[in-house]
Design a protein around this motif. Structure first.
Motif, PDB file in Angstrom:
ATOM      1  N   HIS A 127       0.826  -1.207   0.000  1.00  0.00           N
ATOM      2  CA  HIS A 127       0.000   0.000   0.000  1.00  0.00           C
ATOM      3  C   HIS A 127       0.862   1.259   0.000  1.00  0.00           C
ATOM      4  O   HIS A 127       0.582   2.217  -0.724  1.00  0.00           O
ATOM      5  N   LYS A 130       2.173   3.425  -2.950  1.00  0.00           N
ATOM      6  CA  LYS A 130       1.323   4.405  -3.639  1.00  0.00           C
ATOM      7  C   LYS A 130       1.509   5.835  -3.112  1.00  0.00           C
ATOM      8  O   LYS A 130       0.978   6.785  -3.681  1.00  0.00           O
ATOM      9  N   GLU A 199      -6.230   3.467  -0.130  1.00  0.00           N
ATOM     10  CA  GLU A 199      -5.418   2.445  -0.780  1.00  0.00           C
ATOM     11  C   GLU A 199      -3.931   2.637  -0.514  1.00  0.00           C
ATOM     12  O   GLU A 199      -3.144   1.718  -0.741  1.00  0.00           O
ATOM     13  N   HIS A 203      -4.160   2.022   4.154  1.00  0.00           N
ATOM     14  CA  HIS A 203      -4.118   0.569   3.905  1.00  0.00           C
ATOM     15  C   HIS A 203      -5.362  -0.165   4.427  1.00  0.00           C
ATOM     16  O   HIS A 203      -5.269  -1.188   5.091  1.00  0.00           O
TER      17      HIS A 203
END
Length: 468
Positions: A127, A130, A199, A203
């Motif tokens: 996660h 990102k 996301e 997480h």
């Protein structure tokens, strides 16, 4: 002769393949540096890092019970063994004080530490990859301005070959996809902010998605379809959501920011510290998360919407034969079916709060609104019945007594069966005996946390005192 030739060919292929894998898996060490001076970080950068750390819930995983914030040592049970969280204070010997910003960026983006070792995905870099470079810079500034604590985490308790770090390169090859978050141009800024938080640092699917036999999250239709965390069910956050009253953006925003919502209940278990951290941030962050999650849940089916409207239009539905009457300023359960042991237990232990009509967060939730009683597993109501909702130390907060000392396993099973058939439209749970025994064995330290902090460490230390 032919056999030897084939064997030699296989051996060559194996050696080349192993060499190729080692070359793929090897990561260089990033040179250690001196601890950067805290005064070298701009206060506004540190403040932004503090907010991001709250979204990531960093302090909860990186603080052992009774330990100092971010000093690591928390045991993280996995199906493969126990992993201990690391010290992420700026201590130069046991923490990350000698990590450059580039080393920190690599750990977040690639799951590799300063020394070139692959990190276990208990640190959810699948996660964190990102997260933007700018936000990682802010997180680095925040962590490097925390109190330096000398504390070395215990060695991980993992069997062979899980204790060989290079094996993780194979896991990454199969399940890890590196890359920063890409906004969806078809969605607005609030939705994209929520998706980035959920996301990435938040997480959410790490708990709210099921995992395969290798411990990787299942994607596709299984994404956000429900999972497990520390003996608790993390409910589905897609069309499979079991909430009797469907979430909307306003109700989920309130729940995320305040830790409770009148029609959905109070945060508990591993979710409580998540809410405590989100509550330190502007409400707009919770609203962005809610906007994204509610969109993932989608519109309720006509049948679910009709049931929700019926529930919302009814006065509290007391159990058959169990009423609550006020007398002398007190609420007391009255007549119940003596032949139904579950009903009798409910009347004596639960009804005075849950049927009294007192509003949340200090009253009991209407149980026909309870997601826990409509969920696929009884694990959450078992945990709450046994251990209650602990009061936050030195603060006002939701509270419920636990009944581990007054109800035996058979009584809890009867109470669960009664509440399930009375307050939900779902089929009976399977025999919960094993789940009850496991939850009792875990005890109060098995994931039941107060809403205010959820840990001995403050929910977000920088919100109370900023250290430069």
């Amino acid at each position: 002769m032919k056999f030897r030739t084939v064997a030699a060919g296989v051996a060559v292929v194996a050696v080349v393949g192993l060499g190729g894998f080692v070359a793929y898996a090897w990561q260089p060490e990033i040179e250690a540096g001196g601890r950067p001076a805290a005064s070298g970080f701009a206060p506004e950068l540190v403040k932004r890092g503090a907010d991001l750390a709250a979204v990531g819930n960093c302090v909860v995983c990186h603080t052992a019970p009774g330990g100092k914030p971010f000093a690591g040592g928390l045991a993280l049970p996995t199906p493969f063994g126990t992993i201990y969280s690391t010290n992420i204070t700026p201590d130069e010997d046991t923490g990350i004080g000698r990590w450059s910003e580039a080393a920190f960026q690599r750990s977040m983006r690639e799951g590799v530490d300063r020394e070139g070792r692959h990190l276990y995905p208990a640190f959810p870099y699948d996660h964190f990859t990102k997260v933007s470079d700018a936000d990682n810079q802010a997180l680095y500034a925040y962590l490097m301005t925390r109190e330096s604590i000398a504390a070395r985490a215990p060695e991980n308790e993992l069997p062979f070959p899980m204790n060989v770090r290079m094996v993780l390169a194979g896991w990454k090859l199969l399940f890890f996809r590196e890359g920063v978050f890409e906004p969806d141009p078809a969605k607005d800024a609030v939705w994209n902010r929520g998706a980035y938080l959920a996301e990435g640092l938040g997480h959410c699917s790490a708990c709210h998605s099921p995992r395969n036999i290798f411990g990787a999250e299942k994607g596709g239709e299984d994404h956000l379809s429900g999972g497990e965390a520390e003996g608790w069910s993390a409910y589905a956050l897609n069309q499979a959501s079991p909430a009797p009253i469907p979430w909307d953006v306003d109700s989920l925003t309130h729940y995320l920011h305040e830790g409770w919502e009148a029609r959905h209940g109070v945060a508990r278990g591993p979710m409580a510290p998540v809410n405590s951290n989100l509550g330190t941030l502007p409400e707009s962050e919770s609203r962005a998360l809610a906007t994204y999650i509610v969109d993932r849940i989608g519109a309720p089916s006509p049948e679910k919407q009709a049931r929700a409207q019926k529930l919302l239009g009814e006065t509290p539905a007391h159990a058959p034969g169990v009423l609550v009457q006020s007398a002398g300023g007190q609420t007391n359960p009255v007549a119940h079916d003596a032949a139904d042991r579950g009903a009798a237990l409910y009347a004596g232990a639960c009804s005075t709060c849950h049927d009294a009509g007192r509003p949340l967060p200090y009253g009991g939730l209407r149980l026909d609104h309870s997601t826990a009683l409509s969920g696929p597993s009884p694990s959450n109501p078992i945990n709450v019945i046994l251990q209650g909702l602990p009061a936050p130390e030195g603060e006002r907060g939701p509270i419920m007594p636990g009944f581990a000392g007054s109800l035996d396993d058979a009584q809890i099973a009867e109470l669960l069966a009664y509440m399930r058939r009375t307050y939900s439209d779902q089929p009976a749970w399977e025999d919960p005996a094993d789940l009850i025994a496991e939850a009792r064995a875990r005890g109060a330290e098995g994931g039941q946390k107060a809403l205010s902090t959820g840990t001995d460490a403050p929910a977000n230390p920088s919100k109370r005192e900023t250290t430069w």
